[in-house]
Every structure is written in C-alpha cells, then in structure tokens.
Design a protein around this motif. Structure first.
Motif, mmCIF file in Angstrom:
data_model
loop_
_atom_site.group_PDB
_atom_site.id
_atom_site.type_symbol
_atom_site.label_atom_id
_atom_site.label_comp_id
_atom_site.label_asym_id
_atom_site.label_seq_id
_atom_site.Cartn_x
_atom_site.Cartn_y
_atom_site.Cartn_z
ATOM 1 N N VAL A 7 0.858 -1.183 0.000
ATOM 2 C CA VAL A 7 0.000 0.000 0.000
ATOM 3 C C VAL A 7 0.898 1.238 0.000
ATOM 4 O O VAL A 7 1.861 1.322 0.768
ATOM 5 C CB VAL A 7 -0.954 0.030 1.211
ATOM 6 N N ILE A 8 0.573 2.166 -0.891
ATOM 7 C CA ILE A 8 1.344 3.408 -1.041
ATOM 8 C C ILE A 8 0.474 4.577 -0.576
ATOM 9 O O ILE A 8 -0.410 5.021 -1.308
ATOM 10 C CB ILE A 8 1.771 3.616 -2.508
ATOM 11 N N ASN A 97 4.209 -0.899 3.775
ATOM 12 C CA ASN A 97 3.915 0.527 3.630
ATOM 13 C C ASN A 97 5.036 1.141 2.797
ATOM 14 O O ASN A 97 6.154 1.321 3.275
ATOM 15 C CB ASN A 97 3.849 1.167 5.022
ATOM 16 N N LEU A 98 4.741 1.447 1.531
ATOM 17 C CA LEU A 98 5.733 2.039 0.633
ATOM 18 C C LEU A 98 5.438 3.528 0.503
ATOM 19 O O LEU A 98 4.414 3.920 -0.059
ATOM 20 C CB LEU A 98 5.677 1.348 -0.732
ATOM 21 N N GLN A 99 6.316 4.354 1.046
ATOM 22 C CA GLN A 99 6.078 5.794 1.062
ATOM 23 C C GLN A 99 6.014 6.358 -0.357
ATOM 24 O O GLN A 99 6.822 6.000 -1.220
ATOM 25 C CB GLN A 99 7.180 6.508 1.842
ATOM 26 N N LEU A 109 14.613 -3.976 -0.759
ATOM 27 C CA LEU A 109 14.240 -3.488 0.563
ATOM 28 C C LEU A 109 12.746 -3.721 0.834
ATOM 29 O O LEU A 109 12.350 -4.056 1.951
ATOM 30 C CB LEU A 109 14.585 -2.006 0.693
ATOM 31 N N ILE A 110 11.937 -3.558 -0.203
ATOM 32 C CA ILE A 110 10.502 -3.852 -0.075
ATOM 33 C C ILE A 110 10.322 -5.325 0.283
ATOM 34 O O ILE A 110 9.595 -5.687 1.211
ATOM 35 C CB ILE A 110 9.763 -3.525 -1.387
ATOM 36 N N TYR A 189 8.145 0.199 6.767
ATOM 37 C CA TYR A 189 7.349 -0.617 7.674
ATOM 38 C C TYR A 189 6.574 -1.711 6.949
ATOM 39 O O TYR A 189 6.077 -1.511 5.844
ATOM 40 C CB TYR A 189 6.327 0.245 8.423
ATOM 41 N N GLY A 190 6.476 -2.846 7.628
ATOM 42 C CA GLY A 190 5.536 -3.884 7.248
ATOM 43 C C GLY A 190 4.548 -4.055 8.382
ATOM 44 O O GLY A 190 4.889 -3.845 9.557
#
Length: 254
Positions: A7-8, A97-99, A109-110, A189-190
C-alpha cells in the motif's frame, strides 16, 4: 517469496513540498515512479491510498488500483488500516507501507521488509535499520536510533544516543561506543492486518509524543517489531526542492 500486499499512502498536502506525489520527475509524476518500484516485486495487490482526487485521477491514468481514504488520518499507518478494512484482507495478511515520496527505493528493501514479518509470525510489525559509523549521527536527534534484542526485535527507538555507554560517554561525547552496534532506524514498515485492526483502537501514548516517534505506540502496547539490518541506508526520499533536482538526475541516469 511468500505473497504480501503493498500500500502506497499519498497525501497532496505537505508543509515543505505541497502536491509532492504529483511532482514531475523524468517525465512522470513521482507517485508513478514509486508504483513502478512496487510493480517490480511482482506483488499482485498494490494499492495507492489517498484522500485527494487529483492524486486519484493521476494514479488511475497509469493503471493503479486506488482506494480513497479519510482526510482525518494522523499518519500513514491509520490510512493503511482503512485500506485493509475496506479490502477485507485476512488477519494474517502482510502489508508493506511504501512511502509515496521514495521513487528510488530498492526492490530488495521492499521484499526484505515483507519477508522479515512473514518469517516472524509473533511480530505485528517489521522495519529496517542500518549500522551507524559516524559519531556525529549517533548524537544527532534527527537520526532515530533503535536497540534490538537477541531475536532482532526492536526494544526501543529514540532520538537520543542509544545504547548509552556509561563508561565511555562520561568522558565526553567525541567517540561512539564500540561495545554494541549503534543502529539507525530506516522508516520502512511492514504490518500484519491483525495489528492494524488493533492499532485503530490504540490510544496515543505519552512516550510517542515525547520522542515524536509513532512506532513507540506499538511497543507501548506490547507489539513485537521485527527488524532487518541492512548494510547501507537507501537513497533519501523527496522532501525539498533540492531533492527534486537530485532525484530527477538519478532517475534520468537509470
């Protein structure tokens, strides 16, 4: 790699850079670059969460799934919790959580953030840190530090220098301790959906307000945060006009 969701969260309002997700970088809005980074992981469910119709229209134009969320959320975690509830995702689902201002975020990293949570079923969150080697950073309150336990879970986050080496630091703050690693927290964050369901009913605690660190709310309520240690911090996101020019040059060079 096990399945997970991305989710972005993307807000139009920004005190330093209004309209940030729609800033053009190398011929595309920044939010599209971030979305394409997410696509590279091969994850099926990728959602852009916004409260602004301009971002919604831009995202729909490049084929993204968009969920409109409340404008009253205090942070991205609350926005993602609303998305998870609207989507009806199961309690054990993992979400990264992908900024929306990280167009250069490495795909690895994701994936690492998601895998850390998948590998630790008793954790509600996951995040990332990197070793510090510069004493200036160790004592900089703008650099958030984290101390880990033997399992690699976060014990505490602080703007202060932690761990505090009593014997070394009583002689002055010129050198950084070598008795234990000093880790810088990276804000990736996950979340497990079960945690997000609980988070919406967690009252803010005095600790997070004192340090101005929202992740302390999770620790306050006893949530385990699994941490991944990476050797180098990812490239900085876009927060200022100077960041725009620098990131665009990097994108053009890729």
């Amino acid at each position: 790699m096990s399945d997970y969701k991305i989710v972005i969260p993307a807000r139009f309002g920004s005190s330093r850079l209004p309209g940030k997700p729609l800033i053009q970088l190398a011929g595309k809005p920044m939010i599209q670059h971030v979305y394409e980074r997410a696509l590279a992981t091969g994850v099926k469910d990728i959602v852009i969460a916004t409260d602004d119709e301009r971002i919604q229209q831009a995202a729909l134009a490049f084929g993204a799934d968009v969920v409109m969320t409340s404008p009253d959320h205090e942070n991205g975690t609350e926005r993602i919790a609303e998305v998870a509830a609207k989507k009806g995702w199961a309690a054990d689902t993992v979400i990264v959580n992908l900024q929306g201002d990280e167009p250069l975020i490495p795909q690895s990293l994701i994936e690492q953030t998601a895998q850390s949570l998948i590998d630790n079923p008793d954790a509600g969150m996951s995040s990332v840190c990197t070793p510090l080697h510069d004493g200036t950073d160790a004592f900089d309150p703008n650099v958030v530090k984290v101390v880990l336990n033997r399992r690699g879970f976060a014990m505490y986050f602080s703007r202060a220098s932690i761990p505090w080496d009593r014997d070394l630091y009583k002689t002055g703050l010129g050198k950084m301790t070598e008795r234990m690693p000093v880790y810088r927290h990276i804000g990736m964050y996950g979340y497990r959906v079960s945690f997000l369901s609980d988070y919406t009913s967690m009252e803010p605690c005095a600790l997070e307000g004192t340090e101005s660190l929202e992740q302390l709310r999770a620790l306050w309520y006893g949530v385990n945060i699994a941490m991944s240690v990476i050797e180098e911090a990812p490239g900085h996101g876009v927060d200022t006009d100077s960041d725009v020019a620098r990131v665009e040059a990097l994108l053009n060079s890729l």
